[in-house]
Enzyme design. Structure first.
Site, PDB file in Angstrom:
ATOM      1  N   CYS A  98       0.872  -1.176   0.000  1.00 18.36           N
ATOM      2  CA  CYS A  98       0.000   0.000   0.000  1.00 18.36           C
ATOM      3  C   CYS A  98       0.909   1.226   0.000  1.00 18.36           C
ATOM      4  O   CYS A  98       2.011   1.181   0.562  1.00 18.36           O
ATOM      5  CB  CYS A  98      -0.884  -0.032   1.242  1.00 18.36           C
TER       6      CYS A  98
ATOM      7  N   ASP B  78      -0.310  12.243 -39.651  1.00 17.53           N
ATOM      8  CA  ASP B  78       0.562  12.772 -40.688  1.00 17.53           C
ATOM      9  C   ASP B  78       0.597  11.750 -41.814  1.00 17.53           C
ATOM     10  O   ASP B  78       0.620  10.540 -41.554  1.00 17.53           O
ATOM     11  CB  ASP B  78       1.965  12.989 -40.109  1.00 17.53           C
TER      12      ASP B  78
END
Length: 864
Positions: A108, A559
């Protein structure tokens, strides 16, 4: 190395007169490296840093910007499970000594916070930075001697620690066969008796041995074998897996569980209360010793983590005589932590497994001999020999041999790539057929796979917006519930509304519920799993922000040249006027064979594919800007543009309609013939990539509404490519600044927009888009550094998977957050009617965290 790379990147950007992706083009057209890690306050108003703030990823300022990838939190008492990740403040800012470690056992983010605060209390320590997701800790100290106390301090907190690359001469081995800490001490003592061993440390917990020695690796392996164990050598640059880390914990959990079961059975068999209480007490000590010790050091370093809360809850249960409850609480907590730790390591290992792709040794050619060397000892310019079936150990250029190489570990491509002399080979890829000799171009720390690992680990440290929200929520929630628990214990009995024991018990339940482990862990585990999956499939995602952004994309602008198309001219059309197609192509090849012009190369390559040979020609002459001429069988032939044939008076009128039609389609034309006779016209055009059509179709299927092409080519070329690829819209005749306008137009229409380009030439558009995606990153260092997401392969094949993975990750995060909140709400609601017991409260906390982790791990298995 990082600074050098940033410097090089900055130079590259200046050369192209534009900012790289994630940059801002300011009024003075200056820009900065996308990897600036200094505090934003130190930036001058004429420079810029990352414009994609974690909080406001789309904000684009014209003159200044700042990097905000998280928020610092240095409260004197941190909330349970609160984050320890600060803004991307670099540990390198400190002038003193630095060291890196791997910490095991953190389940944790609160664990990381506790360790960080505790280490900061040590003498001469300047700063500590821990990345919970990767388990990596970086420490800065004013004196080198300060590092000696760090391992013991971390171990006091209940975690295991392993130094990383502190001694450049240290080698790492994995040791198998140790079943207790005494085994490690025995092995250490044995190896210290060998004169060639200078320093050795064996960790039973990690199953690793760090050793500095002058003899060979084989000698050390033999010596370890003499002691009764098996050693496997691993290189310093590769990741580690957690070996035997939880073995001791698992044993204590099993023993504790048996003792609780015996005590429970004894209470029904009317065994003396003293004996059952003793069994419960021993069970609590066995499985609760480490959490209690960790809690002590956490409190000492002014942290309020889950170890503290659980220890207080267990002791409170003992105080009110609930021994079974107390023992069950401790046992369930220990079991939950062990399962969480084991599960969370799977996400960490998804990245560490990448580090094991490249072999630790290679065969180096020295004259006529082959010598096996550690990859760390191999220098740029050395020639390594890779046999069929072996993995390539270092990046380099093929200088001898031909083979097919499986590049899936780097690029995600499923089809092997043919390699021949002059081609680049990457470390970690697999040589499938012929033997290759490769001239090394990068040392082990600079290989493509090493950069991938570095960038992915870096990405794991960056918070996503969802994670930032959860962390803020936890920081408020935990102290409020903690104070509320104290109030519940004290106020009701004082005002006479219940017994002290009853309300004390409810307060203890609230303490357990106060730890939002499942909530805080819900986002980072999902993000790390998704980033690990993407890396395995040849996609680099630079952080949680960009992972989230990919899921919301509704329009993608491409592109044209080099992205949708190959970026290389090729013969597209052959129109015969007189004679045969073979005659036309044969004359054209003869004329173009000695030219280095890309169009000439396209004609020659096409001839190779068709099996067209050249004719005997002489008196070659280049006509600048128009074409070329040569004499073939006594006749002067020409190959060139329309202007050339108009000048020599050739009869162009009879093919003018075809010429105009081909020009309207965007093709570059090469007319072939003599002064009096035309053989035909060859149309040259950029070709669509093989993978483009399927990738675009897949993107449509997963709900990307607008596929848009941006190109500097004229209308005819753009229209033809758009038609072939089924692009929704196209923008032609664009300058770089026009591409920015096109992106802004899509955004103004309400489409969150991604831009796909090469990472350099399209930088202004990439920076303007909500998400910048570069492709071909395996061959372009700058592309790897500049984009938000990098497709390592030179095609769009993995783009649909990236979008789907992002959406799946967002779904999993939402599931985790809602599940965590609902479990907490139910647990809180059940306390006051008396429906919740202390052990059920622990089960709801650890169980929910485990379910959240397992749900997140599904992302690792999502197919590409």
């Amino acid at each position: 190395m990082r600074e050098d790379r940033d410097k090089q990147h900055e130079e590259n950007v200046k050369k192209t007169s534009c900012c790289s992706n994630n940059q801002i083009i300011n009024e003075s057209t200056s820009c900065c490296s996308s990897k600036v890690e200094e505090d934003s306050t130190a930036q001058s108003t004429s420079s810029c840093c990352s414009s994609k703030s974690e909080d406001k990823p789309n904000t684009k300022e014209a003159s200044t910007c700042c990097q905000s990838t998280g928020e610092a939190s240095f409260d004197s008492v941190s909330s349970c499970c609160s984050t320890n990740d600060r803004s991307d403040e670099s540990i390198n800012e400190f002038d003193g000594e630095k060291a890196s470690y791997r910490v095991y056992g953190m389940d944790c983010p609160a664990c990381a916070t506790t360790i960080e605060k505790s280490i900061k209390t040590l003498k001469d320590i300047q700063d500590v930075k821990i990345n919970y997701s990767t388990g990596r800790m970086e420490v800065a100290a004013s004196l080198d001697s300060a590092f000696s106390s760090i391992p013991s301090q971390v171990e006091k907190l209940g975690f295991e620690i392993e130094p990383l690359q502190q001694n450049k001469r240290m080698k790492t081995y994995v040791i198998e066969g140790m079943d207790c800490g005494a085994c490690a001490k025995t092995l250490e003592k044995h190896l210290r008796t060998i004169s060639d061993v200078k320093e050795v440390t064996v960790s039973f917990a990690t199953g690793k041995m760090q050793i500095e020695h002058e003899n060979s690796v084989e000698d050390i392996i033999k010596e370890v074998s003499k002691a009764g164990y098996t050693a496997t050598f691993v290189t310093k640059n590769r990741g580690t897996t957690e070996a035997s880390l939880t073995k001791g914990k698992n044993n204590s959990i099993i023993i504790s569980g048996i003792l609780i079961a015996l005590g429970f059975a004894g209470s029904y068999a009317q065994v003396a209360d003293f004996l059952t209480t003793l069994l419960y007490a021993v069970a609590m000590v066995v499985s609760g010793y480490k959490p209690a010790r960790s809690a002590y050091y956490a409190v000492k370093s002014r942290s309020l983590d889950m170890n503290v809360l659980m220890t207080v809850a267990a002791l409170g249960a003992v105080l009110i005589g609930e021994w079974l409850e107390g023992a069950t609480v401790v046992w369930l907590f220990a079991l939950g932590v062990a399962l969480q730790t084991r599960s969370i390591e799977q996400t960490r290992s998804s990245i560490r497994n990448l580090m094991n792709l490249a072999p630790p040794e290679a065969w180096v050619k020295q004259g006529s001999r082959l010598v096996k060397k550690d990859v760390e000892e191999i220098m740029v310019g050395d020639v390594i020999v890779v046999k069929p079936g072996d993995r390539i150990s270092l990046d380099g250029e093929v200088v001898k041999g031909e083979s097919s190489v499986n590049q899936a570990p780097i690029t995600g491509e499923s089809i092997p790539v043919d390699k021949q002399i002059g081609d680049i080979a990457y470390a970690g890829t697999i040589n499938e057929s012929g033997s290759l000799e490769i001239k090394v171009t990068k040392v082990v720390e600079d290989t493509t796979i090493a950069k991938i690992i570095h960038l992915v680990e870096e990405a794991q440290e960056k918070k996503a917006p969802a994670q930032a929200f959860v962390d803020k929520f936890a920081a408020i929630y935990t102290p409020i519930v903690f104070l509320f628990a104290l109030a519940v214990m004290i106020i009701p009995p004082l005002i006479g509304t219940g017994e002290w024991g009853e309300w004390f018990y409810k307060g203890l339940e609230l303490l357990v519920v106060a730890c939002p482990c499942a909530l805080v862990i819900s986002t980072p585990v999902a993000i790390v799993s998704a980033i690990g999956n993407a890396a395995k499939n040849g996609v680099l995602i630079k952080g949680g922000t960009f992972l989230e952004a990919a899921g919301s994309i509704k329009a993608i602008a491409f592109d044209k040249t080099g992205t949708l198309t190959e970026g290389k001219p090729a013969v597209d059309t052959v129109f015969v006027v007189d004679g045969t197609e073979q005659q036309l192509l044969s004359v054209a090849r003869t004329l173009e064979e000695y030219s280095n012009h890309p169009i000439a190369k396209a004609i020659v390559n096409d001839g190779d594919k068709r099996g067209i040979s050249s004719l005997q020609g002489d008196q070659f002459k280049a006509i600048t800007g128009k074409g070329i001429q040569a004499t073939i069988d006594g006749t002067i032939y020409y190959a060139g543009n329309k202007k050339l044939f108009l000048e020599i008076g050739a009869p162009l009128e009879k093919i003018m309609n075809q010429v105009e039609q081909l020009e309207a389609e965007g093709k570059t034309l090469v007319i072939v013939g003599t002064q009096h006779n035309l053989l035909g016209v060859i149309g040259i055009a950029d070709q669509m990539r093989n993978s483009t059509l399927s990738a675009l179709e897949h993107l449509k299927q997963i709900g990307v509404n607008q596929l848009v092409m941006l190109t500097g080519d004229h209308e005819g070329t753009a229209k033809k490519i758009a038609s072939e690829s089924k692009i929704d819209r196209y923008f032609a005749n664009l300058m770089p600044e026009d591409k920015v306008s096109a992106i802004q137009q899509l955004q103004s229409e309400g489409y969150p927009t991604a831009m796909v380009g090469d990472g350099i030439n399209d930088a202004p558009a990439l920076a303007t888009a909500n998400l910048g995606i570069a492709m071909g990153g395996a061959g372009t260092d700058t592309a790897m550094e500049t984009a938000d997401i990098v497709l390592m392969a030179d095609n769009l094949e993995k783009l649909p998977h990236t979008i789907k993975l992002s959406r799946k990750a967002l779904t999993v995060i939402k599931q985790n957050i809602w599940f965590s909140l609902i479990v907490k709400a139910v647990a809180l609601a059940f306390i006051f009617p008396g429906w919740l017991t202390l052990w059920l409260a622990v089960l709801s906390d650890t169980g929910a965290a485990l379910i959240v982790i397992l749900n997140s791990l599904r992302l690792l298995r999502m197919k590409g």
